[in-house]
Design an enzyme around this catalytic site. Structure first.
Site: not given
Length: 316
Positions: A140, A143-144
């Site tokens: 992701c 997300c990261d």
């Protein structure tokens, strides 16, 4: 909650939440068993929770963030009476009605079930993945990506998802290297053009990742050229895997018909082989896999289930 629900919706991506909107507006008060937070796309909100700008969903001229779009879906269904349970369905019994669905510590019954469990990210199948997932290995970028500002980043894959990840990561990375097993991308032409025009994106063609380096955090990826067999090391501190998806249908094996890849088989719209059970979204669509097609099939499943309940003289 009632002892027996009119309809339970399993999954809460675009398909499940659209089904919830339509079922709720039909006064069926659906229970949405939406899943649990996860590092993959098997989570409440589905794959759109892991995306950035959604530019191809009708009605949003300037695009919209995936998580924001799903929050809107959820709020709209709740407005009409949909109820949510942020747990995962771990077992089902579709052999008799009312159907039964179990979460970790509860049993729920329904006269009809809509399956909209979506699909999750495929992984590379390497022994080091479990150790390094969340420690430099990710599925992701949304997300990261922020955590790796100024790093050299690798992305594995060649489809739209991989290109979207790579383009997003150029906001943070000094360089993004796309590793693809073929000599050309599978992504749509417009996504390919964006990638080729971006100076921060390099391409490793005809290549696969065969190992991951690092004990506690990722320090590099072992690369093999599939045509020459040549070995090399890609010196990246983070690697994003974007090689496809697999339907989250294991819980239905032996009860609902599915193809060899696990996608549920439907007929006459969204009907499955079990009367009163309907399937929609990416768990039964391996061709289009778009948010708008998932939403459309969620609408179909809700209408199919409502009509089926009416035919059973069961529409409360």
């Amino acid at each position: 909650m009632p002892d027996v629900h009119a309809v339970i919706i399993i999954g809460s991506g675009p398909a499940g939440l659209t089904a919830a909107i339509y079922s709720a507006r039909a006064n069926l008060e659906p229970l949405v068993i939406g899943g649990e937070p996860s590092s993959t796309s098997d989570q409440p909100g589905g794959q759109l929770m892991l995306t950035t700008d959604v530019e191809n969903y009708p009605g949003f001229v300037d695009g919209i963030q995936g998580p924001e779009l799903m929050a809107n879906f959820r709020a709209q269904a709740a407005r009409f009476g949909a109820r949510y349970l942020q747990q995962k369905a771990i077992r089902v019994d579709l052999s008799e009605r009312p159907f039964r669905v179990w979460t970790h510590d509860e049993e729920h019954k329904a006269r009809a079930v809509i399956v909209s469990v979506g699909a999750r990210s495929l992984m590379l199948g390497l022994p080091a993945e479990e150790r390094l997932l969340g420690h430099g290995l990710s599925t992701c970028a949304t997300c990261d990506g922020f955590f790796f500002r100024g790093h050299d980043i690798g992305v594995v894959g060649g489809g739209d998802s991989a290109i979207e990840e790579a383009l997003f990561l150029t906001k943070f990375a000094d360089k993004v290297t796309l590793v693809h097993r073929r000599d050309q991308l599978r992504a749509s032409k417009i996504m390919q053009e964006r990638a080729f025009k971006n100076d921060k994106i390099d391409f490793l063609w005809d290549s696969v990742v065969t190992d991951l380096h690092g004990d506690n955090t990722l320090s590099g990826a072992q690369i093999e050229n599939v045509k020459t067999g040549e070995q090399s090391t890609l010196p990246v501190s983070v690697l994003f895997v974007a090689i496809g998806h697999i339907p989250n249908t294991d819980v239905f094996r032996g009860q609902l018909d599915m193809d060899d890849a696990g996608y549920l088989l439907t007929h006459d719209g969204t009907h499955t082989n079990v009367e009163g059970v309907f399937a929609c979204g990416d768990c039964q669509d391996h061709t289009y896999r778009q948010a708008v097609t998932a939403a459309g099939s969620g609408c179909m499943a809700a209408i199919d289930s409502e009509r089926w309940l009416e035919a059973q003289h069961d529409h409360a």
